[in-house]
Design a protein around this motif. Sequence first.
Motif, PDB file in Angstrom:
ATOM      1  N   ILE A 110      41.944  41.964  52.671  1.00 52.33           N
ATOM      2  CA  ILE A 110      43.009  41.167  52.059  1.00 52.33           C
ATOM      3  C   ILE A 110      42.449  40.088  51.138  1.00 52.33           C
ATOM      4  O   ILE A 110      42.918  39.901  50.012  1.00 52.33           O
ATOM      5  CB  ILE A 110      43.892  40.539  53.152  1.00 52.33           C
ATOM      6  CG1 ILE A 110      44.633  41.651  53.913  1.00 52.33           C
ATOM      7  CG2 ILE A 110      44.884  39.552  52.548  1.00 52.33           C
ATOM      8  CD1 ILE A 110      45.404  41.155  55.119  1.00 52.33           C
ATOM      9  N   GLY A 111      41.442  39.351  51.619  1.00 51.10           N
ATOM     10  CA  GLY A 111      40.879  38.291  50.788  1.00 51.10           C
ATOM     11  C   GLY A 111      40.259  38.830  49.514  1.00 51.10           C
ATOM     12  O   GLY A 111      40.415  38.248  48.436  1.00 51.10           O
ATOM     13  N   THR A 112      39.567  39.952  49.616  1.00 52.53           N
ATOM     14  CA  THR A 112      38.945  40.561  48.441  1.00 52.53           C
ATOM     15  C   THR A 112      39.998  41.056  47.462  1.00 52.53           C
ATOM     16  O   THR A 112      39.863  40.882  46.246  1.00 52.53           O
ATOM     17  CB  THR A 112      38.031  41.726  48.867  1.00 52.53           C
ATOM     18  OG1 THR A 112      37.048  41.238  49.784  1.00 52.53           O
ATOM     19  CG2 THR A 112      37.338  42.341  47.663  1.00 52.53           C
ATOM     20  N   LEU A 113      41.055  41.675  47.974  1.00 53.62           N
ATOM     21  CA  LEU A 113      42.130  42.143  47.093  1.00 53.62           C
ATOM     22  C   LEU A 113      42.789  40.972  46.370  1.00 53.62           C
ATOM     23  O   LEU A 113      43.120  41.069  45.175  1.00 53.62           O
ATOM     24  CB  LEU A 113      43.174  42.913  47.908  1.00 53.62           C
ATOM     25  CG  LEU A 113      42.727  44.273  48.456  1.00 53.62           C
ATOM     26  CD1 LEU A 113      43.778  44.831  49.406  1.00 53.62           C
ATOM     27  CD2 LEU A 113      42.459  45.255  47.315  1.00 53.62           C
ATOM     28  N   GLU A 139      41.337  38.223  45.495  1.00 54.69           N
ATOM     29  CA  GLU A 139      40.414  37.791  44.455  1.00 54.69           C
ATOM     30  C   GLU A 139      40.353  38.798  43.305  1.00 54.69           C
ATOM     31  O   GLU A 139      40.269  38.411  42.133  1.00 54.69           O
ATOM     32  CB  GLU A 139      39.029  37.578  45.063  1.00 54.69           C
ATOM     33  CG  GLU A 139      38.976  36.385  46.009  1.00 54.69           C
ATOM     34  CD  GLU A 139      37.761  36.379  46.920  1.00 54.69           C
ATOM     35  OE1 GLU A 139      37.365  35.279  47.355  1.00 54.69           O
ATOM     36  OE2 GLU A 139      37.212  37.465  47.209  1.00 54.69           O
ATOM     37  N   ILE A 140      40.419  40.081  43.625  1.00 56.40           N
ATOM     38  CA  ILE A 140      40.407  41.106  42.576  1.00 56.40           C
ATOM     39  C   ILE A 140      41.578  40.919  41.623  1.00 56.40           C
ATOM     40  O   ILE A 140      41.414  40.907  40.393  1.00 56.40           O
ATOM     41  CB  ILE A 140      40.428  42.521  43.189  1.00 56.40           C
ATOM     42  CG1 ILE A 140      39.060  42.876  43.772  1.00 56.40           C
ATOM     43  CG2 ILE A 140      40.849  43.564  42.147  1.00 56.40           C
ATOM     44  CD1 ILE A 140      39.028  44.214  44.495  1.00 56.40           C
ATOM     45  N   PHE A 141      42.767  40.768  42.179  1.00 57.57           N
ATOM     46  CA  PHE A 141      43.947  40.666  41.321  1.00 57.57           C
ATOM     47  C   PHE A 141      44.006  39.324  40.604  1.00 57.57           C
ATOM     48  O   PHE A 141      44.537  39.237  39.491  1.00 57.57           O
ATOM     49  CB  PHE A 141      45.214  40.920  42.133  1.00 57.57           C
ATOM     50  CG  PHE A 141      45.450  42.385  42.393  1.00 57.57           C
ATOM     51  CD1 PHE A 141      45.900  43.215  41.381  1.00 57.57           C
ATOM     52  CD2 PHE A 141      45.195  42.939  43.634  1.00 57.57           C
ATOM     53  CE1 PHE A 141      46.106  44.567  41.596  1.00 57.57           C
ATOM     54  CE2 PHE A 141      45.392  44.290  43.866  1.00 57.57           C
ATOM     55  CZ  PHE A 141      45.848  45.114  42.847  1.00 57.57           C
ATOM     56  N   GLU A 142      43.450  38.300  41.208  1.00 58.11           N
ATOM     57  CA  GLU A 142      43.398  37.015  40.498  1.00 58.11           C
ATOM     58  C   GLU A 142      42.467  37.114  39.292  1.00 58.11           C
ATOM     59  O   GLU A 142      42.813  36.644  38.199  1.00 58.11           O
ATOM     60  CB  GLU A 142      42.933  35.903  41.427  1.00 58.11           C
ATOM     61  CG  GLU A 142      42.887  34.548  40.729  1.00 58.11           C
ATOM     62  CD  GLU A 142      42.637  33.402  41.687  1.00 58.11           C
ATOM     63  OE1 GLU A 142      43.016  32.275  41.349  1.00 58.11           O
ATOM     64  OE2 GLU A 142      42.057  33.632  42.758  1.00 58.11           O
ATOM     65  N   ILE A 143      41.298  37.722  39.487  1.00 58.54           N
ATOM     66  CA  ILE A 143      40.376  37.894  38.364  1.00 58.54           C
ATOM     67  C   ILE A 143      41.010  38.756  37.277  1.00 58.54           C
ATOM     68  O   ILE A 143      40.915  38.457  36.071  1.00 58.54           O
ATOM     69  CB  ILE A 143      39.056  38.528  38.841  1.00 58.54           C
ATOM     70  CG1 ILE A 143      38.316  37.577  39.787  1.00 58.54           C
ATOM     71  CG2 ILE A 143      38.171  38.882  37.652  1.00 58.54           C
ATOM     72  CD1 ILE A 143      37.854  36.296  39.151  1.00 58.54           C
ATOM     73  N   LEU A 144      41.682  39.838  37.696  1.00 58.87           N
ATOM     74  CA  LEU A 144      42.366  40.693  36.716  1.00 58.87           C
ATOM     75  C   LEU A 144      43.375  39.895  35.894  1.00 58.87           C
ATOM     76  O   LEU A 144      43.442  40.027  34.665  1.00 58.87           O
ATOM     77  CB  LEU A 144      43.081  41.840  37.438  1.00 58.87           C
ATOM     78  CG  LEU A 144      42.322  43.142  37.669  1.00 58.87           C
ATOM     79  CD1 LEU A 144      43.194  44.120  38.427  1.00 58.87           C
ATOM     80  CD2 LEU A 144      41.856  43.750  36.351  1.00 58.87           C
ATOM     81  N   ALA A 145      44.174  39.081  36.586  1.00 56.61           N
ATOM     82  CA  ALA A 145      45.193  38.300  35.888  1.00 56.61           C
ATOM     83  C   ALA A 145      44.557  37.291  34.936  1.00 56.61           C
ATOM     84  O   ALA A 145      45.036  37.091  33.803  1.00 56.61           O
ATOM     85  CB  ALA A 145      46.088  37.579  36.904  1.00 56.61           C
ATOM     86  N   LEU A 146      43.476  36.650  35.363  1.00 58.91           N
ATOM     87  CA  LEU A 146      42.817  35.664  34.508  1.00 58.91           C
ATOM     88  C   LEU A 146      42.205  36.312  33.272  1.00 58.91           C
ATOM     89  O   LEU A 146      42.254  35.743  32.175  1.00 58.91           O
ATOM     90  CB  LEU A 146      41.737  34.927  35.309  1.00 58.91           C
ATOM     91  CG  LEU A 146      42.243  33.984  36.404  1.00 58.91           C
ATOM     92  CD1 LEU A 146      41.083  33.450  37.227  1.00 58.91           C
ATOM     93  CD2 LEU A 146      43.046  32.831  35.805  1.00 58.91           C
ATOM     94  N   ILE A 147      41.640  37.507  33.434  1.00 58.49           N
ATOM     95  CA  ILE A 147      41.095  38.211  32.270  1.00 58.49           C
ATOM     96  C   ILE A 147      42.232  38.677  31.367  1.00 58.49           C
ATOM     97  O   ILE A 147      42.156  38.552  30.135  1.00 58.49           O
ATOM     98  CB  ILE A 147      40.222  39.401  32.717  1.00 58.49           C
ATOM     99  CG1 ILE A 147      38.980  38.898  33.457  1.00 58.49           C
ATOM    100  CG2 ILE A 147      39.810  40.243  31.510  1.00 58.49           C
ATOM    101  CD1 ILE A 147      38.115  40.010  34.034  1.00 58.49           C
ATOM    102  N   GLN A 148      43.291  39.209  31.963  1.00 56.10           N
ATOM    103  CA  GLN A 148      44.437  39.683  31.171  1.00 56.10           C
ATOM    104  C   GLN A 148      45.038  38.553  30.340  1.00 56.10           C
ATOM    105  O   GLN A 148      45.399  38.746  29.171  1.00 56.10           O
ATOM    106  CB  GLN A 148      45.505  40.251  32.117  1.00 56.10           C
ATOM    107  CG  GLN A 148      46.749  40.759  31.407  1.00 56.10           C
ATOM    108  CD  GLN A 148      47.904  40.982  32.372  1.00 56.10           C
ATOM    109  OE1 GLN A 148      48.133  40.154  33.254  1.00 56.10           O
ATOM    110  NE2 GLN A 148      48.595  42.089  32.208  1.00 56.10           N
TER     111      GLN A 148
END
Length: 295
Positions: A210-213, A215-224
């Motif tokens: 859960i924690g990794t997911l 962070e994954i989606f947060e990084i995706l959103a920040l790059i997007q």
Amino acid sequence: MGFANLVGSSISNSPITRNPHEFYATLHSFNHKINTHFLNLKFRTTVHGVASKVPRCCKSTEMIDFDERTSANEVRLEIEGCYKLIHRLGRGVIYIGSARPAPDHPHYTQALDLSREIAKLLNCTTWTGAGPGLMDAAIKGALQAGKHVGGFKIEKEAGQWTSSGSHSYLPSDTYLTCRFFSARKHGFVDAAVRNNPSDRTAVIALPGGIGTLDEIFEILALIQLQRIGSQLPVPFLVMNYDGYYSKLLEFLQDCERWGTIAKGELDPLWKVCDTNQDALTHLARFYNLPFSNDT
């Protein structure tokens, strides 16, 4: 002064029907008294034997010490601490992933090998959550390469509280133990942002929960949203060991079919890698570095 007394002294004695202007003036005074009355209440916990003074509507498990808790300032101080540590150790590769796998897990071995080879290739600091599991693998890989390691711990990892807040073998001046996830995330993002073309950074998502997911989606959103890599792109690699993230990728394809993600929108945001060789080849090409697939 109780609520009933406030009402009795302010409203019941007002000649409402005889003088409306006087009524509204009295009502304004009444509202001021009510606000002052509740602002003067002190919400205290019962820890350390301190007597409590709380509204009757609040249960003991819901009490919050508003007098002593200065969370906004505490978060700010933690963020500043993260930035100072990054400034001292240098930006580099951020590893996110599960804190649960043991050293005999195949993903642990793969993560250790990957971290060692990336540290050699990019010659930069390795940043992790400074916890067990795959974070530990990334730390040991970088140390085997003889490169700097930094970390942002959190007080709870993999369902276990870290009461001491310390790491078993990293020097205490190479990591911080954060109380707040927001401060920790600020640290991770800042450590990955490239300020100069010579900066070699990356975000590596290892298998996780859960924690990794999150962070994954947060990084995706920040790059997007071009909050990361708006000037100098930062490679974001997802390690799909043994098809670990295949179901997630299928879900994202479903999102494209439903129109909640634009077709092809994800492709430029990250690189999905099935093996360590895929990841190393991608990073070497990204930074125009010599690399042999035989490494």
